[in-house]
Design a protein around this motif. Sequence first.
Motif, PDB file in Angstrom:
ATOM      1  N   ALA A 150       0.831  -1.206   0.000  1.00 60.37           N
ATOM      2  CA  ALA A 150       0.000   0.000   0.000  1.00 60.37           C
ATOM      3  C   ALA A 150       0.865   1.255   0.000  1.00 60.37           C
ATOM      4  O   ALA A 150       0.561   2.235  -0.683  1.00 60.37           O
ATOM      5  N   ARG A 151       1.965   1.218   0.758  1.00 62.69           N
ATOM      6  CA  ARG A 151       2.834   2.393   0.826  1.00 62.69           C
ATOM      7  C   ARG A 151       3.449   2.700  -0.542  1.00 62.69           C
ATOM      8  O   ARG A 151       3.473   3.849  -0.988  1.00 62.69           O
ATOM      9  N   ASP A 152       3.954   1.665  -1.214  1.00 65.46           N
ATOM     10  CA  ASP A 152       4.568   1.874  -2.523  1.00 65.46           C
ATOM     11  C   ASP A 152       3.542   2.316  -3.565  1.00 65.46           C
ATOM     12  O   ASP A 152       3.836   3.131  -4.442  1.00 65.46           O
ATOM     13  N   PHE A 153       2.328   1.768  -3.471  1.00 65.86           N
ATOM     14  CA  PHE A 153       1.262   2.189  -4.379  1.00 65.86           C
ATOM     15  C   PHE A 153       0.971   3.673  -4.188  1.00 65.86           C
ATOM     16  O   PHE A 153       0.869   4.429  -5.167  1.00 65.86           O
ATOM     17  N   LEU A 154       0.865   4.101  -2.929  1.00 66.60           N
ATOM     18  CA  LEU A 154       0.552   5.503  -2.659  1.00 66.60           C
ATOM     19  C   LEU A 154       1.687   6.417  -3.096  1.00 66.60           C
ATOM     20  O   LEU A 154       1.448   7.512  -3.619  1.00 66.60           O
ATOM     21  N   GLU A 155       2.930   5.985  -2.889  1.00 65.83           N
ATOM     22  CA  GLU A 155       4.058   6.812  -3.323  1.00 65.83           C
ATOM     23  C   GLU A 155       4.018   7.006  -4.836  1.00 65.83           C
ATOM     24  O   GLU A 155       4.197   8.124  -5.343  1.00 65.83           O
ATOM     25  N   ALA A 156       3.798   5.921  -5.577  1.00 65.62           N
ATOM     26  CA  ALA A 156       3.732   6.016  -7.032  1.00 65.62           C
ATOM     27  C   ALA A 156       2.556   6.875  -7.469  1.00 65.62           C
ATOM     28  O   ALA A 156       2.674   7.722  -8.370  1.00 65.62           O
ATOM     29  N   PHE A 157       1.416   6.674  -6.840  1.00 60.55           N
ATOM     30  CA  PHE A 157       0.191   7.398  -7.193  1.00 60.55           C
ATOM     31  C   PHE A 157       0.359   8.900  -6.965  1.00 60.55           C
ATOM     32  O   PHE A 157       0.047   9.720  -7.841  1.00 60.55           O
ATOM     33  N   LEU A 158       0.880   9.268  -5.803  1.00 55.28           N
ATOM     34  CA  LEU A 158       0.994  10.680  -5.459  1.00 55.28           C
ATOM     35  C   LEU A 158       2.144  11.351  -6.201  1.00 55.28           C
ATOM     36  O   LEU A 158       2.061  12.541  -6.529  1.00 55.28           O
ATOM     37  N   THR A 159       3.207  10.613  -6.489  1.00 59.27           N
ATOM     38  CA  THR A 159       4.299  11.165  -7.279  1.00 59.27           C
ATOM     39  C   THR A 159       3.819  11.493  -8.687  1.00 59.27           C
ATOM     40  O   THR A 159       4.178  12.521  -9.267  1.00 59.27           O
ATOM     41  N   GLU A 160       2.990  10.627  -9.246  1.00 60.59           N
ATOM     42  CA  GLU A 160       2.434  10.862 -10.588  1.00 60.59           C
ATOM     43  C   GLU A 160       1.623  12.151 -10.621  1.00 60.59           C
ATOM     44  O   GLU A 160       1.525  12.812 -11.659  1.00 60.59           O
TER      45      GLU A 160
ATOM     46  N   ALA B 129      -6.378  -3.263   7.236  1.00 54.30           N
ATOM     47  CA  ALA B 129      -6.860  -4.646   7.309  1.00 54.30           C
ATOM     48  C   ALA B 129      -5.713  -5.635   7.111  1.00 54.30           C
ATOM     49  O   ALA B 129      -5.708  -6.726   7.696  1.00 54.30           O
ATOM     50  N   ASP B 130      -4.713  -5.270   6.298  1.00 56.04           N
ATOM     51  CA  ASP B 130      -3.577  -6.142   6.024  1.00 56.04           C
ATOM     52  C   ASP B 130      -2.460  -5.991   7.044  1.00 56.04           C
ATOM     53  O   ASP B 130      -1.416  -6.647   6.932  1.00 56.04           O
ATOM     54  N   GLY B 131      -2.646  -5.093   8.008  1.00 53.20           N
ATOM     55  CA  GLY B 131      -1.628  -4.899   9.036  1.00 53.20           C
ATOM     56  C   GLY B 131      -0.454  -4.037   8.613  1.00 53.20           C
ATOM     57  O   GLY B 131       0.571  -4.002   9.301  1.00 53.20           O
ATOM     58  N   GLU B 132      -0.570  -3.328   7.492  1.00 50.28           N
ATOM     59  CA  GLU B 132       0.527  -2.467   7.026  1.00 50.28           C
ATOM     60  C   GLU B 132       0.524  -1.113   7.715  1.00 50.28           C
ATOM     61  O   GLU B 132       1.552  -0.427   7.763  1.00 50.28           O
ATOM     62  N   MET B 133      -0.640  -0.707   8.232  1.00 47.40           N
ATOM     63  CA  MET B 133      -0.768   0.595   8.850  1.00 47.40           C
ATOM     64  C   MET B 133      -1.491   0.444  10.177  1.00 47.40           C
ATOM     65  O   MET B 133      -2.325  -0.451  10.331  1.00 47.40           O
TER      66      MET B 133
ATOM     67  N   ASP C 295      -9.754   4.185   0.532  1.00 43.24           N
ATOM     68  CA  ASP C 295      -9.937   2.741   0.338  1.00 43.24           C
ATOM     69  C   ASP C 295      -8.608   2.003   0.450  1.00 43.24           C
ATOM     70  O   ASP C 295      -8.521   0.926   1.051  1.00 43.24           O
ATOM     71  N   VAL C 296      -7.545   2.583  -0.134  1.00 45.57           N
ATOM     72  CA  VAL C 296      -6.222   1.964  -0.060  1.00 45.57           C
ATOM     73  C   VAL C 296      -5.751   1.914   1.388  1.00 45.57           C
ATOM     74  O   VAL C 296      -5.201   0.899   1.846  1.00 45.57           O
ATOM     75  N   LEU C 297      -5.968   2.992   2.122  1.00 47.72           N
ATOM     76  CA  LEU C 297      -5.532   3.041   3.518  1.00 47.72           C
ATOM     77  C   LEU C 297      -6.324   2.070   4.392  1.00 47.72           C
ATOM     78  O   LEU C 297      -5.760   1.417   5.286  1.00 47.72           O
ATOM     79  N   ARG C 298      -7.616   1.945   4.139  1.00 47.37           N
ATOM     80  CA  ARG C 298      -8.413   0.982   4.911  1.00 47.37           C
ATOM     81  C   ARG C 298      -7.938  -0.449   4.660  1.00 47.37           C
ATOM     82  O   ARG C 298      -7.866  -1.272   5.579  1.00 47.37           O
ATOM     83  N   GLN C 299      -7.616  -0.746   3.393  1.00 48.06           N
ATOM     84  CA  GLN C 299      -7.114  -2.081   3.077  1.00 48.06           C
ATOM     85  C   GLN C 299      -5.753  -2.309   3.734  1.00 48.06           C
ATOM     86  O   GLN C 299      -5.452  -3.418   4.207  1.00 48.06           O
ATOM     87  N   ALA C 300      -4.941  -1.250   3.796  1.00 53.05           N
ATOM     88  CA  ALA C 300      -3.643  -1.355   4.455  1.00 53.05           C
ATOM     89  C   ALA C 300      -3.801  -1.662   5.938  1.00 53.05           C
ATOM     90  O   ALA C 300      -3.032  -2.444   6.515  1.00 53.05           O
TER      91      ALA C 300
ATOM     92  N   PHE D  73       3.575   4.438   7.500  1.00 55.98           N
ATOM     93  CA  PHE D  73       3.885   3.032   7.245  1.00 55.98           C
ATOM     94  C   PHE D  73       5.230   2.567   7.792  1.00 55.98           C
ATOM     95  O   PHE D  73       5.511   1.372   7.797  1.00 55.98           O
ATOM     96  N   GLY D  74       6.099   3.508   8.194  1.00 62.10           N
ATOM     97  CA  GLY D  74       7.447   3.128   8.608  1.00 62.10           C
ATOM     98  C   GLY D  74       8.423   3.315   7.468  1.00 62.10           C
ATOM     99  O   GLY D  74       8.046   3.292   6.292  1.00 62.10           O
ATOM    100  N   THR D  75       9.680   3.504   7.789  1.00 62.74           N
ATOM    101  CA  THR D  75      10.700   3.771   6.786  1.00 62.74           C
ATOM    102  C   THR D  75      11.020   2.509   5.989  1.00 62.74           C
ATOM    103  O   THR D  75      11.136   1.428   6.540  1.00 62.74           O
TER     104      THR D  75
END
Length: 208
Positions: free
Chosen positions: A85-95, A148-152, A141-146, A198-200
């Motif tokens: 989720a973190r990498d998806f958000l970085e790519a999404f927001l960088t775009e 649920a997956d224990g990433e956040m 939605d991405v953050l909620r899934q994160a 998400f952590g470094t």
Amino acid sequence: MPRTVDHAERRAQIIAALLRVAGRAGLHTVTMRSVAAEAGVSLRLVQYYFQSKAQLMHAALEHLERQSHERWETRQAQLPGPLSARDFLEAFLTEALPIDPESRTFHLVWTSYAVLAMTDPELAEQPFVAGPNRLERQLADVLRQAQADGEMAPGLDADAEAARLLTLNHGLGTSVLVGQRAPEAAMAVLRYHLDSLFGTREPISHPG
């Protein structure tokens, strides 16, 4: 035999002309007459397809949003997967940052439109906030899934964090647009905030 007019092509020609004028001198300088001159067509033809300047500006904004969505889909297809989720958000927001001519034009036109809409009732009537609202819901939605997956962390408010991320990105985009900071510096701020959620970790590589 006369050539059949492609109305979609003609509309696209006029919208492209508006974007060139706005990209050079700002949206506030755009007039129906200047767009007609840039497109190499008559003023009457521009008015045939767009009955008002506000309608033309809104059509240009919708065109840019579709273009931005297509750019993101292309970038997403090039990314290594599956992404966290973190990498998806970085790519999404960088775009979404104005780091090339196309994204710079998008930011310039959208920001100019928002400012003009504050004092122009005809522009304010157009639902130009639909795009940002849709993006905010997607981020949530991405953050909620994160979560649920224990990433956040589960205690964070996904809706509030999505609003904060989008607001941060808009502010970073404006700072790049006006020359306050370089694109690389804006991305560093973005990564710093994502690390707080998400952590470094090592940043992903972005194609191009």
